[in-house]
Design a protein around this motif. Structure first.
Motif, mmCIF file in Angstrom:
data_model
loop_
_atom_site.group_PDB
_atom_site.id
_atom_site.type_symbol
_atom_site.label_atom_id
_atom_site.label_comp_id
_atom_site.label_asym_id
_atom_site.label_seq_id
_atom_site.Cartn_x
_atom_site.Cartn_y
_atom_site.Cartn_z
ATOM 1 N N GLN A 67 32.524 -22.701 -41.240
ATOM 2 C CA GLN A 67 33.847 -22.356 -41.761
ATOM 3 C C GLN A 67 34.919 -23.263 -41.159
ATOM 4 N N LEU A 68 35.771 -23.764 -42.018
ATOM 5 C CA LEU A 68 36.899 -24.601 -41.602
ATOM 6 C C LEU A 68 38.156 -23.744 -41.606
ATOM 7 N N ILE A 69 38.265 -22.907 -42.634
ATOM 8 C CA ILE A 69 39.445 -22.070 -42.828
ATOM 9 C C ILE A 69 39.088 -20.638 -42.485
ATOM 10 N N ASP A 70 39.961 -19.990 -41.736
ATOM 11 C CA ASP A 70 39.757 -18.579 -41.423
ATOM 12 C C ASP A 70 40.345 -17.757 -42.569
ATOM 13 N N ILE A 71 39.457 -17.176 -43.377
ATOM 14 C CA ILE A 71 39.907 -16.285 -44.444
ATOM 15 C C ILE A 71 39.703 -14.874 -43.915
ATOM 16 N N THR A 72 40.797 -14.150 -43.698
ATOM 17 C CA THR A 72 40.717 -12.816 -43.081
ATOM 18 C C THR A 72 39.920 -11.867 -43.977
ATOM 19 N N GLU A 73 39.496 -10.747 -43.404
ATOM 20 C CA GLU A 73 38.711 -9.748 -44.157
ATOM 21 C C GLU A 73 39.470 -9.269 -45.392
ATOM 22 N N THR A 74 40.778 -8.981 -45.240
ATOM 23 C CA THR A 74 41.552 -8.476 -46.384
ATOM 24 C C THR A 74 41.657 -9.545 -47.476
ATOM 25 N N ALA A 75 41.795 -10.817 -47.072
ATOM 26 C CA ALA A 75 41.868 -11.904 -48.054
ATOM 27 C C ALA A 75 40.512 -12.087 -48.734
ATOM 28 N N GLN A 76 39.427 -11.955 -47.967
ATOM 29 C CA GLN A 76 38.094 -12.071 -48.569
ATOM 30 C C GLN A 76 37.870 -10.957 -49.588
ATOM 31 N N ASP A 77 38.269 -9.725 -49.239
ATOM 32 C CA ASP A 77 38.131 -8.600 -50.172
ATOM 33 C C ASP A 77 38.901 -8.896 -51.466
ATOM 34 N N TYR A 78 40.125 -9.380 -51.298
ATOM 35 C CA TYR A 78 40.982 -9.681 -52.445
ATOM 36 C C TYR A 78 40.337 -10.763 -53.321
ATOM 37 N N LEU A 79 39.848 -11.845 -52.703
ATOM 38 C CA LEU A 79 39.251 -12.948 -53.456
ATOM 39 C C LEU A 79 37.957 -12.514 -54.145
ATOM 40 N N ARG A 80 37.120 -11.715 -53.448
ATOM 41 C CA ARG A 80 35.878 -11.205 -54.055
ATOM 42 C C ARG A 80 36.208 -10.405 -55.318
ATOM 43 N N ASP A 81 37.214 -9.546 -55.199
ATOM 44 C CA ASP A 81 37.624 -8.701 -56.312
ATOM 45 C C ASP A 81 38.147 -9.568 -57.477
ATOM 46 N N LEU A 82 38.988 -10.533 -57.153
ATOM 47 C CA LEU A 82 39.569 -11.428 -58.152
ATOM 48 C C LEU A 82 38.478 -12.216 -58.879
ATOM 49 N N LEU A 83 37.537 -12.772 -58.120
ATOM 50 C CA LEU A 83 36.473 -13.596 -58.701
ATOM 51 C C LEU A 83 35.495 -12.760 -59.523
ATOM 52 N N SER A 84 35.292 -11.492 -59.130
ATOM 53 C CA SER A 84 34.354 -10.630 -59.874
ATOM 54 C C SER A 84 34.885 -10.313 -61.269
ATOM 55 N N LYS A 85 36.183 -10.451 -61.480
ATOM 56 C CA LYS A 85 36.793 -10.153 -62.773
ATOM 57 C C LYS A 85 36.779 -11.351 -63.734
ATOM 58 N N GLN A 86 36.287 -12.504 -63.262
ATOM 59 C CA GLN A 86 36.251 -13.698 -64.109
ATOM 60 C C GLN A 86 35.028 -13.653 -65.018
ATOM 61 N N ASP A 87 35.132 -14.317 -66.169
ATOM 62 C CA ASP A 87 34.056 -14.322 -67.153
ATOM 63 C C ASP A 87 32.809 -15.065 -66.670
ATOM 64 N N GLN A 88 33.013 -16.140 -65.913
ATOM 65 C CA GLN A 88 31.884 -16.965 -65.495
ATOM 66 C C GLN A 88 31.182 -16.374 -64.278
ATOM 67 N N ALA A 89 29.857 -16.480 -64.281
ATOM 68 C CA ALA A 89 29.068 -15.934 -63.174
ATOM 69 C C ALA A 89 29.242 -16.770 -61.910
ATOM 70 N N GLU A 90 29.112 -18.081 -62.034
ATOM 71 C CA GLU A 90 29.188 -18.964 -60.864
ATOM 72 C C GLU A 90 30.585 -19.555 -60.738
ATOM 73 N N ILE A 91 31.481 -18.796 -60.174
ATOM 74 C CA ILE A 91 32.842 -19.312 -60.001
ATOM 75 C C ILE A 91 33.275 -19.083 -58.563
ATOM 76 N N GLY A 92 33.917 -20.087 -58.012
ATOM 77 C CA GLY A 92 34.444 -19.978 -56.655
ATOM 78 C C GLY A 92 35.909 -20.374 -56.677
ATOM 79 N N VAL A 93 36.419 -20.704 -55.512
ATOM 80 C CA VAL A 93 37.790 -21.205 -55.445
ATOM 81 C C VAL A 93 37.754 -22.620 -54.895
ATOM 82 N N ARG A 94 38.773 -23.388 -55.219
ATOM 83 C CA ARG A 94 38.911 -24.747 -54.681
ATOM 84 C C ARG A 94 40.238 -24.786 -53.939
ATOM 85 N N ILE A 95 40.193 -25.265 -52.715
ATOM 86 C CA ILE A 95 41.379 -25.286 -51.859
ATOM 87 C C ILE A 95 41.725 -26.745 -51.568
#
Length: 198
Positions: A5-33
């Motif tokens: 890990q390079l970036i510290d993504i806090t637990e609350t931010a990880q929960d938020y991102l997991r939730d956000l990504l689970s709502k996307q149409d594509q199965a294999e989607i991540g984020v780009r920073i």
């Protein structure tokens, strides 16, 4: 390519991102920073959806629980010690991004021409232009290594901006960065509201 890990993504931010990504149409989607205008006072940290296959070759993959993040290759050094957090508030919540090195110019030997230009602009040239309320920033570097600049403040619309560009900015940049082919001004100098000399 996966890395620690390079970036510290806090637990609350990880929960938020997991939730956000689970709502996307594509199965294999991540984020780009990535960092826009890295190494300058105008640096901005950005995050976007990144469907599988849309990452760039130089991007580095980091896996978090339930999702992954691609870090733009050239942004990696600017994102060291970065923290992404999520704070709930009355409007729902907000993702915050703290990257202490994003605005620090990099002038290591392997720095790109853009990084070298930004360093010279912000360390040497802008402090001098600030005496007249002016500034200059790099808009882009062309394929043939010409720096396209934009003046602001007291330099915009100033009657002596050509002299400033030729004898000050261009001369200094080409002395410090020999691989730079030239400099072009893309400022709209018809706006003279703040011009130092009109």
């Amino acid at each position: 390519m996966m890395a620690e890990q390079l970036i510290d993504i806090t637990e609350t931010a990880q929960d938020y991102l997991r939730d956000l990504l689970s709502k996307q149409d594509q199965a294999e989607i991540g984020v780009r920073i990535f960092v826009e205008r890295p190494g300058t006072p105008h640096a901005e940290c950005c995050m976007a959806y990144c469907p599988e296959g849309e990452q760039e070759e130089s991007d580095v993959r980091y896996d978090y629980e339930g999702f992954h993040a691609w870090i733009e290759g050239k942004s990696v050094r600017y994102l060291e010690d970065a923290v992404i957090d999520y704070k709930k508030d009355s409007m729902g919540g907000q993702l915050t991004f703290r990257a202490p090195k994003s605005r620090v110019p990099d002038i290591s030997e392997d720095a790109t021409i853009e990084e070298k230009i930004n360093y010279v602009l912000y360390a040497e040239i802008n402090p001098n232009l600030a005496a007249h309320g002016g500034s200059v920033q790099l808009l882009e570097l062309t394929d043939d290594n010409v720096a396209v600049l934009e003046f602001g403040g007291g330099c915009q619309g100033c009657s002596v901006v050509d002299v400033t560009l030729r004898d000050g900015v261009e001369k200094t940049l080409q002395e410090r960065i020999p691989e730079l082919a030239g400099v072009r001004d893309k400022t709209d100098h018809t706006v003279t509201d703040n011009a130092y000399y009109s």
